[in-house]
Scaffold this motif. Structure first.
Motif, PDB file in Angstrom:
ATOM      1  N   UNK A 116      44.127 -20.263 -43.500  1.00 20.52           N
ATOM      2  CA  UNK A 116      45.379 -19.520 -43.422  1.00 20.52           C
ATOM      3  C   UNK A 116      45.196 -18.489 -42.322  1.00 20.52           C
ATOM      4  N   UNK A 117      46.042 -18.593 -41.302  1.00 22.00           N
ATOM      5  CA  UNK A 117      46.033 -17.592 -40.236  1.00 22.00           C
ATOM      6  C   UNK A 117      47.071 -16.535 -40.579  1.00 22.00           C
ATOM      7  N   UNK A 118      46.707 -15.286 -40.348  1.00 23.53           N
ATOM      8  CA  UNK A 118      47.643 -14.185 -40.603  1.00 23.53           C
ATOM      9  C   UNK A 118      47.894 -13.441 -39.300  1.00 23.53           C
ATOM     10  N   UNK A 119      49.117 -12.990 -39.145  1.00 24.11           N
ATOM     11  CA  UNK A 119      49.509 -12.182 -37.986  1.00 24.11           C
ATOM     12  C   UNK A 119      49.686 -10.765 -38.520  1.00 24.11           C
ATOM     13  N   UNK A 120      48.874  -9.858 -38.005  1.00 24.80           N
ATOM     14  CA  UNK A 120      48.885  -8.488 -38.509  1.00 24.80           C
ATOM     15  C   UNK A 120      49.421  -7.546 -37.437  1.00 24.80           C
ATOM     16  N   UNK A 121      50.283  -6.647 -37.873  1.00 23.42           N
ATOM     17  CA  UNK A 121      50.855  -5.616 -37.013  1.00 23.42           C
ATOM     18  C   UNK A 121      50.775  -4.297 -37.766  1.00 23.42           C
ATOM     19  N   UNK A 143      49.468  -4.448 -41.275  1.00 21.78           N
ATOM     20  CA  UNK A 143      50.282  -5.122 -42.280  1.00 21.78           C
ATOM     21  C   UNK A 143      50.443  -6.590 -41.896  1.00 21.78           C
ATOM     22  N   UNK A 144      50.309  -7.487 -42.872  1.00 19.56           N
ATOM     23  CA  UNK A 144      50.490  -8.910 -42.603  1.00 19.56           C
ATOM     24  C   UNK A 144      51.995  -9.173 -42.512  1.00 19.56           C
ATOM     25  N   UNK A 145      52.446  -9.635 -41.325  1.00 23.56           N
ATOM     26  CA  UNK A 145      53.871  -9.856 -41.111  1.00 23.56           C
ATOM     27  C   UNK A 145      54.207 -11.332 -40.897  1.00 23.56           C
ATOM     28  N   UNK A 146      53.162 -12.178 -40.808  1.00 25.12           N
ATOM     29  CA  UNK A 146      53.390 -13.613 -40.626  1.00 25.12           C
ATOM     30  C   UNK A 146      52.109 -14.354 -40.998  1.00 25.12           C
ATOM     31  N   UNK A 147      52.272 -15.652 -41.289  1.00 23.32           N
ATOM     32  CA  UNK A 147      51.098 -16.465 -41.622  1.00 23.32           C
ATOM     33  C   UNK A 147      51.456 -17.940 -41.474  1.00 23.32           C
TER      34      UNK A 147
END
Length: 169
Positions: A58-63, A66-70
């Motif tokens: 599972x890849x997570x996009x953090x900004x 905070x995790x804002x996408x995966x």
């Protein structure tokens, strides 16, 4: 920043995924399934199982921490299955989904897998068109939609999955 999710990310991932697919909060974005399905999109138990399986990433996009996408990537035989691509409803149309698709292609290449496959609910025309603009093609294959205590159809139309794929070699 895109990194691999860990067990510590289960609770925020669960909140993110369910907020983007189901319920009122999901209606802020264009990828909602709230008009098709009730119930949850996933559970913490399911996410724990996913993260404990070595075939899954599972890849997570953090900004701002905070995790804002995966996105869920699963190695299946000679292909990579892509599922649960999720972007926070407030951030949809900002290019984050496209970045996760690109990272999925890199992941497949690293694993030596020549194509990425996914299933999308057949009546999600806007979403299917988005994937096609990113190089995915309809294989013609169809799969039954799984009805369960968390996937409760409310649509008048019968639900099925179409199988999309992209060759990345």
């Amino acid at each position: 920043m895109i990194t691999k999710a860990t067990i510590e990310d289960v609770s925020p991932l669960n909140t993110l995924i369910n907020s983007a697919y189901r319920g009122e909060s999901s209606k802020k974005g264009w990828t909602t399934e709230a008009n098709l399905l009730e119930g949850s999109r996933t559970t913490e138990m399911e996410l724990n199982q996913i993260l404990q399986d070595s075939k899954n990433t599972v890849l997570k996009f953090t900004e701002n921490r905070q995790i804002v996408a995966c996105v869920l990537l699963t190695q299946k035989e000679n292909q990579l299955y892509l599922g649960m691509l999720t972007v926070s409803p407030e951030l949809q149309n900002s290019g984050i989904g496209k970045k996760l698709l690109a990272q999925a292609e890199i992941h497949a290449t690293i694993l030596g897998l020549p194509k990425i496959v996914m299933t999308v609910i057949s009546i999600r025309a806007e979403l299917i068109a988005w994937y096609k603009r990113h190089g995915y093609v309809d294989t013609g294959a169809r799969e039954l939609f799984p009805v369960s205590d968390i996937h409760i159809p409310i649509s008048e139309q019968p639900l099925e999955f179409i199988v999309l794929e992209k060759n990345i070699e």
